[in-house]
Enzyme design. Structure first.
Site, PDB file in Angstrom:
ATOM      1  N   ASP A  84      82.542  47.050  38.553  1.00  0.00           N
ATOM      2  CA  ASP A  84      82.689  45.590  38.603  1.00  0.00           C
ATOM      3  C   ASP A  84      83.020  45.300  40.074  1.00  0.00           C
ATOM      4  O   ASP A  84      84.176  45.172  40.442  1.00  0.00           O
ATOM      5  CB  ASP A  84      83.786  45.104  37.648  1.00  0.00           C
ATOM      6  CG  ASP A  84      85.135  45.757  37.882  1.00  0.00           C
ATOM      7  OD1 ASP A  84      85.191  46.919  38.356  1.00  0.00           O
ATOM      8  OD2 ASP A  84      86.167  45.111  37.604  1.00  0.00           O
TER       9      ASP A  84
ATOM     10  N   HIS B 281      92.321  52.962  43.622  1.00  0.00           N
ATOM     11  CA  HIS B 281      92.035  53.243  42.204  1.00  0.00           C
ATOM     12  C   HIS B 281      90.639  53.871  42.022  1.00  0.00           C
ATOM     13  O   HIS B 281      90.498  54.995  41.549  1.00  0.00           O
ATOM     14  CB  HIS B 281      92.077  51.952  41.380  1.00  0.00           C
ATOM     15  CG  HIS B 281      93.338  51.163  41.485  1.00  0.00           C
ATOM     16  ND1 HIS B 281      94.528  51.609  40.971  1.00  0.00           N
ATOM     17  CD2 HIS B 281      93.594  49.949  42.034  1.00  0.00           C
ATOM     18  CE1 HIS B 281      95.463  50.701  41.183  1.00  0.00           C
ATOM     19  NE2 HIS B 281      94.922  49.682  41.827  1.00  0.00           N
TER      20      HIS B 281
END
Ligand code: CA
Length: 314
Positions: free
Chosen positions: A12, A244
């Protein structure tokens, strides 16, 4: 290391996704097959656009981009979380303008591309999912056997020993589509899970990457994308930003970067909480390896060295 490794990353495409894509582009041992896209930090259409812009920035148009899920299983449309622009900017990449991409998404869907690639490459294929798990769940519904045949599936998501970042229990990717995540976690596939427990130990600071800005325009753009996130995630440049998604991509290539893989069987609650499955607690076979600790120093050094080379040489 391995020489036949092929990788697809499902994004995303926000800031840390962009930094994960940059890592895969930078690693000469990985054949980068494509970016599949999903909603999450931004809409899927913006994810397509950002992914195209990034591969074009580094002159790697052979890395194709595929459009995936537009929203979660339970919702009818994508609604962007109000706090997301503070982290990723309104355009997902720190409000840095990379211009209109020349390419467009391929005609086949993200799900079909992943399944076709799994059938074609089997064990040589590594799949990395760094957004909501809707595309992976859709792949499993359509052709679980193909997905079972790949060499590695690594996701960024979840939180075990730390609190969530979307609600007190849940990490953002899982909270976006807990039903799809639970479908994935309950399926027989083996998953490497890189949760907040590990990624929050990989804090990059602006000072770590300041050099990029002075190398060339590509470096300046990537620096500005990253800087927005580091400054905004914790409102403090010196605290830095958690890597992340790059850590998940890195760990798929080199699992030894994770110094504590905890083996268990997880389930996902409606809140997005990832927790040990009570019914499966005593099963001898564990499907999930969860990253609880990381060699952050080696990760940081290797990541910055490779991506700096990418900026210089692409
Ligand atoms: Ca992401």
């Amino acid at each position: 290391m391995m020489t036949n490794m092929k990788m697809i990353i499902d994004c995303d495409t926000g800031v840390d996704d962009a930094l994960a894509i940059s890592y895969i582009l930078s690693n000469p041992d990985i054949e980068f097959l494509g970016v599949t896209t999903t909603y999450g930090n931004i809409s899927v259409d913006t994810s397509v656009r950002n992914s195209l812009s990034l591969v074009e920035l580094f002159n790697r148009k052979e890395v194709r981009v595929y459009k995936g899920a537009e929203h979660s299983w339970k919702s009818k449309e994508y609604i962007r979380g109000g706090t997301i622009p503070g982290c990723h900017g309104y355009n997902g990449i720190g409000d840095v303008d990379l211009g209109e991409p020349e390419g467009k998404a391929e005609d086949i869907s993200a799900v079909d591309f992943i399944i076709d690639s799994a059938r074609r490459y089997g064990k040589d294929l590594h799949l990395v999912f760094v957004g909501p798990l809707t595309n992976l769940a859709d792949c499993l519904k359509k052709d679980q056997e193909a997905i079972m045949s790949v060499g590695d599936i690594t996701i960024m998501g979840g939180a075990l020993t730390v609190m969530g970042n979307r609600n007190i229990y849940g990490e953002c990717n899982i909270v976006c589509d807990p039903e799809a995540a639970n479908y994935v976690f309950s399926s027989p596939i083996h998953l490497n899970i890189v949760p907040l427990d590990a990624t929050l130990k990989t804090m990059f600071r602006v000072s770590d990457i300041r050099e990029w800005r002075s190398i060339n325009e590509k470096g300046e753009k990537l620096f500005e994308i990253a800087r927005y996130y580091y400054v905004n995630e914790y409102n403090d440049e010196e605290v830095g930003g958690a890597m992340h998604d790059p850590l998940a991509a890195f760990a798929s290539y080199d699992p030894s970067i994770i110094t504590n893989w905890f083996e268990c069987n997880l389930t996902v609650e409606d809140t997005g909480r990832t927790i040990g499955s009570f019914e499966e607690l005593n099963l001898p076979e564990k499907r999930h390896k969860v990253a609880l600790d990381v060699d952050a120093e080696r990760f940081t050094e290797t990541y910055i060295r490779l991506v700096t080379e990418l900026i210089r040489n692409s």
